[in-house]
Design an enzyme around this catalytic site. Structure first.
Site, PDB file in Angstrom:
ATOM      1  N   ASP A 228       0.858  -1.184   0.000  1.00 22.24           N
ATOM      2  CA  ASP A 228       0.000   0.000   0.000  1.00 22.24           C
ATOM      3  C   ASP A 228       0.896   1.237   0.000  1.00 22.24           C
ATOM      4  O   ASP A 228       1.837   1.316   0.795  1.00 22.24           O
ATOM      5  CB  ASP A 228      -0.900  -0.015   1.242  1.00 22.24           C
ATOM      6  CG  ASP A 228      -2.034   0.979   1.171  1.00 22.24           C
ATOM      7  OD1 ASP A 228      -1.794   2.140   0.778  1.00 22.24           O
ATOM      8  OD2 ASP A 228      -3.167   0.617   1.522  1.00 22.24           O
ATOM      9  N   ILE A 229       0.616   2.209  -0.872  1.00 25.10           N
ATOM     10  CA  ILE A 229       1.460   3.417  -0.929  1.00 25.10           C
ATOM     11  C   ILE A 229       1.055   4.458   0.113  1.00 25.10           C
ATOM     12  O   ILE A 229       1.732   5.471   0.253  1.00 25.10           O
ATOM     13  CB  ILE A 229       1.493   4.038  -2.341  1.00 25.10           C
ATOM     14  CG1 ILE A 229       0.103   4.489  -2.782  1.00 25.10           C
ATOM     15  CG2 ILE A 229       2.108   3.060  -3.342  1.00 25.10           C
ATOM     16  CD1 ILE A 229       0.106   5.355  -4.042  1.00 25.10           C
TER      17      ILE A 229
ATOM     18  N   HIS B 111     -10.578  -5.212  -2.380  1.00 24.90           N
ATOM     19  CA  HIS B 111      -9.226  -5.438  -1.861  1.00 24.90           C
ATOM     20  C   HIS B 111      -9.258  -5.696  -0.371  1.00 24.90           C
ATOM     21  O   HIS B 111     -10.112  -5.193   0.345  1.00 24.90           O
ATOM     22  CB  HIS B 111      -8.277  -4.288  -2.194  1.00 24.90           C
ATOM     23  CG  HIS B 111      -8.732  -2.934  -1.757  1.00 24.90           C
ATOM     24  ND1 HIS B 111      -9.745  -2.238  -2.385  1.00 24.90           N
ATOM     25  CD2 HIS B 111      -8.294  -2.127  -0.761  1.00 24.90           C
ATOM     26  CE1 HIS B 111      -9.917  -1.063  -1.794  1.00 24.90           C
ATOM     27  NE2 HIS B 111      -9.053  -0.972  -0.795  1.00 24.90           N
TER      28      HIS B 111
ATOM     29  N   GLN C 256     -14.097   2.964   1.707  1.00 28.25           N
ATOM     30  CA  GLN C 256     -13.543   2.419   0.468  1.00 28.25           C
ATOM     31  C   GLN C 256     -13.194   3.581  -0.456  1.00 28.25           C
ATOM     32  O   GLN C 256     -14.019   4.458  -0.713  1.00 28.25           O
ATOM     33  CB  GLN C 256     -14.540   1.477  -0.223  1.00 28.25           C
ATOM     34  CG  GLN C 256     -13.951   0.788  -1.441  1.00 28.25           C
ATOM     35  CD  GLN C 256     -14.890  -0.221  -2.089  1.00 28.25           C
ATOM     36  OE1 GLN C 256     -16.037  -0.385  -1.681  1.00 28.25           O
ATOM     37  NE2 GLN C 256     -14.397  -0.902  -3.109  1.00 28.25           N
TER      38      GLN C 256
END
Length: 144
Positions: free
Chosen positions: A31-32, A100, A94
């Site tokens: 995850d960034i 995801h 979300q």
């Protein structure tokens, strides 16, 4: 695959990512915007918008791969715990509308872990409301 979907672009290799793992049906990447060191995402390769849209087989594959990765977080990163999180719908946080699963290693060392609970654990709910909600869900499940 959806043309406008960020995660479909990542799965296709059109959008760069820090890939962690890949199976025939899933793709895992870092995850960034991590909540903790090691926070990553597991997605189905086939596009599904959210928890209500994903086919059961894809959901099972994502869950199994999430568990496989979560188990390794303890040994590989020294995690003290792991959260699995799915957000279904804008009002449930979300932000990318491709199903995801967040795999979020948790640490006692808060230098590695920036997450905080969004609710107050230990606060008991109203018993009558809890029972009413249970009855309504049982009834809906029995009707389907």
């Amino acid at each position: 695959m959806s043309q406008d979907c960020l995660f479909c672009g990542i799965v296709a290799g059109d959008v760069p990512s820090a890939k962690v793992a890949e199976t025939d049906t899933t793709f895992a990447f870092m995850d960034i915007q991590p909540g903790s060191d090691g926070h990553l995402l597991v997605v189905p390769k086939s596009h599904s918008t959210d928890l209500c849209d994903i086919p059961p087989a894809d959901l099972a594959d994502v869950a199994i791969e999430s568990q496989r990765i979560a188990k390794q977080a303890f040994d590989v990163w020294g995690a003290d715990g792991v959260n699995l999180l799915n957000c279904c719908g804008k009002d449930a946080w979300q932000s990318v509308f491709h199903f995801h699963m967040h795999v979020i290693p948790r640490y006692r060392d808060k230098g590695k872990d920036r997450l905080r609970l969004p609710f107050a654990p230990g606060v008991r709910g109203e018993a009558e409301l809890i029972e009413d909600l249970a009855v309504s869900m049982r009834s809906a499940l029995e009707d389907r």
